[in-house]
Design a protein around this motif. Structure first.
Motif, short mmCIF file in Angstrom:
data_model
loop_
_atom_site.label_atom_id
_atom_site.label_comp_id
_atom_site.label_asym_id
_atom_site.label_seq_id
_atom_site.Cartn_x
_atom_site.Cartn_y
_atom_site.Cartn_z
N LEU A 78 -2.91 -9.81 11.32
CA LEU A 78 -2.35 -8.51 11.69
C LEU A 78 -1.16 -8.16 10.79
O LEU A 78 -1.00 -7.01 10.37
N ARG A 79 -0.33 -9.16 10.48
CA ARG A 79 0.79 -8.91 9.55
C ARG A 79 0.26 -8.58 8.16
O ARG A 79 0.80 -7.72 7.47
N ALA A 80 -0.82 -9.25 7.76
CA ALA A 80 -1.41 -8.96 6.45
C ALA A 80 -1.93 -7.53 6.41
O ALA A 80 -1.79 -6.82 5.40
N ALA A 81 -2.52 -7.07 7.51
CA ALA A 81 -3.03 -5.70 7.56
C ALA A 81 -1.89 -4.68 7.49
O ALA A 81 -1.98 -3.68 6.78
N ARG A 82 -0.80 -4.96 8.20
CA ARG A 82 0.33 -4.03 8.16
C ARG A 82 0.94 -3.98 6.76
O ARG A 82 1.24 -2.89 6.24
N GLU A 83 1.10 -5.12 6.13
CA GLU A 83 1.67 -5.14 4.78
C GLU A 83 0.75 -4.42 3.80
O GLU A 83 1.21 -3.68 2.92
N HIS A 84 -0.57 -4.60 3.97
CA HIS A 84 -1.53 -4.00 3.04
C HIS A 84 -1.62 -2.49 3.23
O HIS A 84 -1.66 -1.73 2.25
N LEU A 85 -1.65 -2.02 4.48
CA LEU A 85 -1.85 -0.61 4.77
C LEU A 85 -0.56 0.19 4.81
O LEU A 85 -0.57 1.41 4.69
N GLY A 86 0.56 -0.49 4.99
CA GLY A 86 1.83 0.20 5.09
C GLY A 86 2.03 0.83 6.45
O GLY A 86 1.18 0.71 7.36
N ASP A 87 3.13 1.56 6.61
CA ASP A 87 3.47 2.13 7.90
C ASP A 87 2.81 3.48 8.15
O ASP A 87 2.96 4.07 9.22
N GLY A 88 2.08 4.01 7.17
CA GLY A 88 1.48 5.33 7.32
C GLY A 88 0.16 5.35 8.06
O GLY A 88 -0.42 6.42 8.26
#
Length: 402
Positions: free
Chosen positions: A194-204
């Motif tokens: 889940l952290r990897a997904a957030r880092e990859h996709l960003g906050d947008g």
């Protein structure tokens, strides 16, 4: 005065099985309702055909509220997924009739637009974190602003929500597929991806995750707290909602938003969750929670407590339900998000019209009623095929919540 002249229960399996109720009035107006209950389709079909359809003939189709009360309170044996799905099929079909008689799309009968489009989320998954991120990229390129992410837990064959051959359809065995599950392995692995997904996709991008009833309340509390830095839009069904009290414990330990209700069928199943603000999104669906009439009551209660809608919308719900849900979501003030998985091409051969996707949102049809038609000739080509949802077993062989 027009009356219900005919009510037909229709089964077809264009990629997966759907049950449809078609009501025809004495003046020739046709209304459609979805009666699909994944893995238990024939139970609802029989309930409708043998116990409900005889009650409809000769009734006034305009008396939707009265019919809802008649089928619910008049049956004595209340609630449960089979009963509520059957009631939903009648309710939605009658709303479809009413819209056609009025010459208006359904959302206009529900108070008109509260929004121009209904924000939806789609699913991204993979057998590895890398595959999951690639799938999320594809979803973002298609315009989705909200994405649910799931990755296969290494060494655990029964990971929920991972696509096969580009599609996720869990009910794909003639008898239940028995899948091994390890909660410990999931809890060790999921926060990292889940952290990897957030880092990859960003906050947008809104990021969602489905726990799928797999954790105990204290496990869910620990998981929710551990992933707070990911800023999830929601964690879905962290523990079975059979006990609404369990969510008090989860709420005490985490500020991660919670979504619940996919398998719940009535306002009484979610009353405490809503009025005690133990959840942030209520996920009851049109087809399994008694139709538009009853789901509107749930949403209205939720609005009083700042709980938003997040209606279940997997592809085991037919385009009839997707259309009904989109009309309702267009009208209510407290929309959160709507699930959108899309359908295989075969499904579109049977069900024509309905809601359409564009730029991260679903948009209602402006045709009178739901805006969906049923193609009998196409449906006849897809004979009923029994399919079961999986069953999960722990590594020691005991049965676990799937």
């Amino acid at each position: 005065m027009a009356t219900v002249e005919r009510a037909e229960v229709l089964l077809t399996s264009p990629g997966r099985t759907f049950v449809t109720l078609r009501i025809t009035t004495s003046d020739g107006v046709v209304g459609l309702g979805d009666a699909t209950l994944n893995g238990r389709e024939l139970a609802v079909a029989t309930y409708l055909r043998d116990h409900v359809v005889p009650l409809l003939i000769g009734k006034d189709p305009a008396r939707i509220e009265d019919m809802w009360q008649y089928l619910f309170r008049g049956a004595y044996w209340r609630r449960g997924p089979v009963t509520m799905t059957a009631i939903a099929a009648v309710d939605v079909a009658l709303w479809d009739v009413k819209g056609k008689v009025a010459g208006l799309p359904l959302y206009q009968l529900l108070g008109g637009r509260s929004r121009d489009g209904v924000m939806v989320y789609t699913h991204a998954s993979g057998s590895s974190v890398e595959e999951m991120l690639e799938d999320a990229d594809r979803a973002r390129e298609l315009g989705y602003r909200a994405i649910r992410v799931q990755a296969a837990v290494p060494g655990v064959a029964g990971t929920y929500g991972v696509k096969k051959n580009g599609r996720y359809e869990p009910a794909d065995h003639a008898l239940p597929d028995e899948q091994l599950w390890s909660t410990e392995a999931y809890l060790d692995f999921a926060p990292g991806y889940l952290r990897a997904a957030r880092e990859h996709l960003g906050d947008g991008v809104h990021l969602l995750h489905d726990v799928h009833h797999r954790l105990t309340p204290i496990e869910a509390a620990r998981f929710g707290r551990e992933v707070e830095d990911v800023k999830l839009f929601w964690m879905e069904d962290p523990t079975p909602a059979d006990s609404q009290d369990a969510y008090r414990l989860i709420r005490q330990h985490t500020t991660t938003p919670i979504a619940v209700g996919e398998v719940l069928t009535s306002i009484w199943d979610v009353k405490d969750l809503i009025t005690e603000r133990l959840i942030d999104y209520v996920r009851c669906s049109v087809v399994h929670a008694g139709g538009i009439t009853h789901l509107r009551r749930i949403y209205d209660l939720a609005a009083l407590y700042d709980v938003r809608s997040g209606s279940h919308g997997a592809s085991d719900l037919s385009p009839v339900t997707q259309a009904a849900a989109t009309h309702l979501a267009t009208a209510i003030p407290n929309l959160g998000v709507q699930e959108h998985m899309g359908y295989p091409d075969l499904t579109a051969e049977v069900f024509h019209g309905g809601a359409t996707y564009a730029d991260g949102s679903l948009h209602v049809s402006e045709e009178p009623g739901l805006g969906v038609t049923y193609d009998d000739a196409a449906a006849a080509r897809f004979e009923y095929e029994p399919r079961y949802l999986p069953v999960a077993r722990r590594l020691d062989g005991s049965v676990h919540d799937w």
